[in-house]
Design an enzyme around this catalytic site. Structure first.
Site, PDB file in Angstrom:
ATOM      1  CE  LYS A  72      -4.239  -1.846   1.911  1.00  0.00           C
ATOM      2  NZ  LYS A  72      -5.348  -1.630   2.832  1.00  0.00           N
ATOM      3  CG  ASP A 108      -9.701   0.315   3.466  1.00  0.00           C
ATOM      4  OD1 ASP A 108     -10.506  -0.379   2.822  1.00  0.00           O
ATOM      5  OD2 ASP A 108      -8.541  -0.057   3.729  1.00  0.00           O
TER       6      ASP A 108
END
Ligand code: NAP
Length: 284
Positions: A72, A108
């Site tokens: 990420k 998210d």
């Protein structure tokens, strides 16, 4: 999936491990529901290969990527542009081709807020949150609820530097606290793996990140863990008449945001949720 042709467009998740990812089930269910000629794959990419994978995405014309552990942060450094969320978190979970450029996003946090609003009918404005944990998921949630107008975002984590950095993401609403404050908030979020499989709270052996005896009706418990679907925290809250949900809502809503970015279509949330639940059911 059965009708893959020369025109089929490709999306995928990269990570390591990635074989147990629910994203293929969620996105392929969405493509099928809308009759889109797309396919979604899980591509194992070892640590250190994020840059090469993104070069591959450009060269192969892959339309969209999800990014999971351990890439990420690395992917955030090699895409052309970042959304404000990805920039603030220095992490990317979604890459989309926008024109000739690769845009890195982090869906998210907004996925969490959308799940709260759509599934639980709760708006974060003016709400007090306790977030347990200070890792990637906690950071995304803390930033998003802070941005969405939470009155207070208390971060409780076992490492104080991580907790402070995480709390700062909520701006003036954020502060470091402890799990002892569980009775004084509206929403409790478990952003640790406690309750997943054999993971227990450190240093004790509790299977819940907060003391369930301190929960009371009127509060909402959100466990970001979704395996098992009924986590020890969710079960303990239910026993006390406290509203509680697992992490499937956030998982589906973060996927929905990626889906929309890639395809330009509204995401079929019910089909995506059913895809996730079927995959979770069949993984046991
Ligand atoms: P992460 O970056 O590794 O962060 C985990 C956090 O939990 C860290 O603060 C860690 O503390 C803490 N922690 C781990 N084990 C602990 C223990 N036994 N006792 C106390 N604290 C502990 O992981 P993540 O990506 O944020 O994921 C956290 C959880 O959220 C996972 O269960 C994951 O499956 C879930 N998740 C769900 C979604 C969803 O869509 N529903 C999305 C992302 C993540 P240290 O730093 O001290 O180790």
């Amino acid at each position: 999936m059965t009708n893959v042709s020369g025109r089929t467009r490709v999306a995928a998740v990269i990570g390591d491990p990635v074989r147990h990812s629910l994203s293929p089930a969620i996105h392929n269910a969405a493509f099928a529901a809308l009759g889109l000629d797309w396919v979604y794959l899980a591509l194992p990419v070892p640590a250190g290969q994020a840059r090469a994978a993104i070069r591959g995405m450009r060269a192969l014309g892959i339309e969209g990527l999800n990014v999971t552990m351990p890439h990420k942060t690395a992917v955030a450094k090699v895409v052309d542009r970042l959304t404000p969320a990805a920039e603030a978190l220095r992490a990317v979970n979604t890459v989309a081709r926008i024109g000739g450029e690769l845009l890195g996003d982090s869906t998210d946090g907004t996925g969490f807020v959308n799940a709260l609003r759509d599934d639980e009918g709760i708006d974060p404005v003016g709400m007090r949150f306790l977030v347990v944990g200070a890792g990637g998921a906690a950071r995304a949630v803390v930033r998003a609820v802070g941005e969405a107008g939470a009155a207070e975002v208390v971060v409780a984590a076992r490492r104080s530097r991580q907790a402070s950095a995480c709390a700062r993401l909520a701006g003036t609403a954020g502060r470091v606290g402890t799990v002892e404050e569980v009775g004084e908030v509206d929403v409790i979020v478990n952003a640790t793996p406690i309750g997943m499989g054999e993971v227990v709270a450190f240093p004790g052996t509790a299977t819940t990140p907060v003391d369930p005896e301190r929960l009371s009706p009127g509060q909402l418990v959100v466990d970001l863990v979704y395996e098992p679907l009924v986590t020890p925290l969710v079960a303990a809250a239910r026993e006390r008449g406290v509203a509680s949900v697992n992490g499937v809502g956030m998982l589906v809503h973060q996927a929905a945001l990626a889906f929309r970015l890639w395809t330009g279509e509204e995401a079929p949330l019910a089909a995506m949720s059913a895809g996730a639940l079927t995959a979770l059911g069949s993984s046991h």
